[in-house]
Motif scaffolding. Structure first.
Motif, short mmCIF file in Angstrom:
data_model
loop_
_atom_site.label_atom_id
_atom_site.label_comp_id
_atom_site.label_asym_id
_atom_site.label_seq_id
_atom_site.Cartn_x
_atom_site.Cartn_y
_atom_site.Cartn_z
N SER A 143 0.82 -1.21 0.00
CA SER A 143 0.00 0.00 0.00
C SER A 143 0.85 1.26 0.00
CB SER A 143 -0.93 0.00 1.21
OG SER A 143 -0.19 -0.09 2.42
N VAL A 144 2.00 1.22 0.69
CA VAL A 144 2.90 2.37 0.73
C VAL A 144 3.58 2.57 -0.62
CG1 VAL A 144 4.97 3.33 1.82
CG2 VAL A 144 3.26 2.18 3.22
N ILE A 145 3.99 1.47 -1.24
CA ILE A 145 4.63 1.56 -2.55
C ILE A 145 3.67 2.13 -3.58
CG2 ILE A 145 5.76 0.28 -4.40
CD1 ILE A 145 7.37 0.41 -1.82
N LYS A 146 2.42 1.64 -3.57
CA LYS A 146 1.42 2.15 -4.51
C LYS A 146 1.11 3.62 -4.22
CE LYS A 146 -0.73 -2.35 -5.33
NZ LYS A 146 -1.92 -3.21 -5.10
N GLY A 147 1.09 3.99 -2.94
CA GLY A 147 0.89 5.38 -2.56
C GLY A 147 2.02 6.26 -3.06
N PHE A 179 -7.15 4.96 -6.94
CA PHE A 179 -7.71 5.34 -5.65
C PHE A 179 -8.98 4.54 -5.35
CE2 PHE A 179 -4.87 8.74 -6.58
CZ PHE A 179 -4.49 9.29 -5.36
N LEU A 180 -9.81 4.34 -6.37
CA LEU A 180 -11.03 3.56 -6.19
C LEU A 180 -10.71 2.11 -5.88
CD1 LEU A 180 -13.23 4.98 -9.11
CD2 LEU A 180 -13.48 5.43 -6.66
N PRO A 233 -3.08 3.56 4.82
CA PRO A 233 -1.65 3.79 4.58
C PRO A 233 -1.36 4.36 3.19
CG PRO A 233 -2.00 1.64 5.57
CD PRO A 233 -3.34 2.17 5.20
N PHE A 234 -2.13 3.88 2.19
CA PHE A 234 -1.98 4.38 0.82
C PHE A 234 -2.26 5.88 0.77
CE2 PHE A 234 -4.46 5.58 -2.96
CZ PHE A 234 -3.53 5.36 -3.97
N LEU A 235 -3.40 6.30 1.33
CA LEU A 235 -3.80 7.70 1.28
C LEU A 235 -2.86 8.60 2.08
CD1 LEU A 235 -6.01 9.48 0.06
CD2 LEU A 235 -7.31 9.21 2.18
N VAL A 236 -2.44 8.14 3.25
CA VAL A 236 -1.50 8.91 4.08
C VAL A 236 -0.18 9.11 3.34
CG1 VAL A 236 -0.08 8.85 6.17
CG2 VAL A 236 -2.51 8.29 6.29
#
Length: 528
Positions: free
Chosen positions: A111-115, A375-376, A388-391
């Motif tokens: 999730s962090v990598i994708k963010g 995002f969806l 975690p992605f959004l942050v």
């Protein structure tokens, strides 16, 4: 290596046209000679590309290191002394690779990598707006190009009233060419796939500049809105553009501090970029991270020796490579040679390219990275992935790459702790008849000190006169902290007339005197 040359050659051209302004912009933001950015791009493409095990990753000067470099040059007092730190940082990275430190990158959640990818896409998109509009306030658009955080949004507000009609026209033409080429023409005939749309856009931009150059028209593009590379008059002029490290102060401790900082930051940026790039790879190949650290170390050593900026694998160029159809490392190597030949043979023609054309290429790349569909999709995966992605996205856009990644990682860890807290056990109420509550509590496969709070809460909430079956047959790891809680609860259970039946692979027992003794845990003073 050349089996995929039909795909790699067009991709290398796109990467070259993306890398050229990036090399110049990062050098300017770093307070270093412009040519140092070109040197880093050449070495990142040829040297690192040849040694690296990454099939689609592209290396060059890193925007994330711009502030570090700017501060280091000021603190050390000279660029020549800073180059010593770059050489030492490269040697340290080689050592990290030999010691197999490349595994660090695998500890960052998906999730962090994708963010990070989405945030970089947003930043790429936003930072092209001044170049796309021809904003000329200040020394150069590149000054805005390397700003970070919320300054981006403040800058956008100020530039709305200061646009260049010629640059806007070129950017619009380039966007139309890119979109029509990719969405329409490339699907109708194979010939359009062989010629990359960005190359056509660049040629159109040069033709535009030749047509309006010297016309005095409001559509004429001049100065900071054009690519600007040094133009050597002869061989000695070209060699004179190189800067060499000053090893006379090799004993300066401050140099080593700068070197350690560069080695750590550059290695972390590279490993994160490798993780992100591997996710973009359609073939899902896995880059050997230890070899990548060695390759980056060799690249930084060479770059420092001839006056180049620090090098990392760069997600912007790597993404451009993937999006343009690059299949192997040949694309990265060819892009390095293109940078070399361009500054030697055709610097005057390169300086005819409007920056609006390059901005259009990056606007498309930025949108693809930060596609709203991403995002969806993340929101549908649940809070543990989406938060975690959004942050990470918000933090990177608002601050910088490393701060954003660390914040995203921290939120990811907190999410794991919360889930661990919730999933330590399963509680089932089987019967409430005859005034006796029959309850079954089944512990999870792994129960650690992180689960103390949840289990303690459930035990304290058990009503009087309960008959509790504690099933630990599926549990493979049970911390001493949990056994201590059970031992302490035995006193409370006796007072509340609660019967505890323990079921384990060792057998069944009611109201064990000591759970620690039952599981064979001997407790010594100060240790267990």
């Amino acid at each position: 290596m050349f089996k995929t040359i039909k795909a790699d050659l067009p991709a290398s051209l796109v990467v070259f046209f993306v890398a050229l302004p990036l090399c110049l912009g990062i050098a300017l933001a770093s307070g270093a000679p412009l040519f140092s950015g070109i040197i880093a791009g050449i070495i990142g493409g040829i040297v690192v590309g040849a040694i690296s095990g990454s099939s689609i990753g592209v290396s060059g000067p890193a925007a994330g290191l711009a502030v570090v470099v700017l501060t280091a040059i000021a603190d050390l007092g000279s660029y020549e002394l800073f180059l010593v730190a770059v050489v030492l940082a490269g040697l340290m990275q080689i050592l990290l690779g030999v010691l197999k430190a490349g595994v660090i990158g695998y500890f960052f959640p998906s999730s962090v990598i994708k963010g990070m990818l989405s945030a970089i896409g947003i930043i790429i998109f936003l930072k092209q707006i001044p170049l796309a509009l021809g904003y000329e306030e200040g020394e150069t658009p590149f000054a805005f190009f390397e700003t970070t955080g919320l300054d981006i949004f403040r800058g956008l507000v100020n530039m709305v009233s200061s646009v260049h009609p010629g640059v806007v026209l070129v950017t619009t033409i380039s966007l139309v060419i890119l979109l029509v080429w990719d969405k329409v023409l490339a699907k109708k005939h194979k010939a359009f796939k062989l010629i990359p749309g960005p190359l056509v856009a660049v040629i159109a931009g040069i033709i535009y500049q030749l047509f309006f150059n010297g016309s005095g028209s409001t559509l004429e593009i001049t100065g900071a809105n054009l690519v600007s590379v040094p133009i050597p008059e002869n061989v000695s002029d070209f060699i004179g553009q190189f800067t060499f490290p000053d090893f006379s102060q090799l004993g300066n401790t401050q140099v080593y501090m700068v070197a350690i900082t560069i080695a750590i930051v550059a290695s972390l940026e590279t490993l994160l970029s490798v993780e992100a790039t591997d996710k973009l790879d359609p073939a899902k190949r896995v880059t050997p991270t230890n070899r990548e650290l060695v390759a980056q170390g060799v690249g930084n050593t060479f770059s420092g020796l001839v006056g180049g900026l620090p090098i990392t694998q760069v997600i912007v160029r790597s993404t451009a490579n993937v999006m343009s159809g690059g299949k192997s490392k040949v694309s990265s190597i060819i892009h390095g040679f293109l940078l070399l030949f361009s500054v030697i043979l055709i610097p005057r023609y390169l300086n005819l390219i409007p920056l609006g054309v390059l901005a259009a290429v990056l606007l498309i790349i930025g949108y693809k990275l930060a596609n709203p569909k991403q995002f969806l999709q993340m929101s549908k995966l649940g809070k543990s992935q989406f938060i975690p992605f959004l942050v990470t996205v918000i933090a990177i856009v608002a601050t910088d790459l490393l701060v954003g990644i660390l914040l995203g990682l921290a939120v990811g860890i907190i999410t794991i702790l919360i889930n661990s807290y919730k999933n330590s056990h399963f509680l089932h109420i089987e019967d409430k008849s005859n005034g006796v509550h029959r309850i079954k509590m089944e512990l999870a496969e792994e129960v650690t000190f992180l689960n103390k709070g949840a289990i303690q809460r459930e035990l304290n909430a058990l009503p009087e006169n309960s008959y509790v079956t504690l099933d630990v047959r599926k549990t493979r790891s049970l911390d001493l902290d949990i056994l201590e809680i059970l031992d302490d609860f035995a006193v409370t259970a006796d007072r509340k007339n609660i019967t505890m039946k323990l079921i384990s692979e060792r057998g069944e027992v009611e109201n064990p005197k000591s759970y620690r003794e039952f599981f064979g845990v001997t407790v010594f003073e100060g240790a267990h």
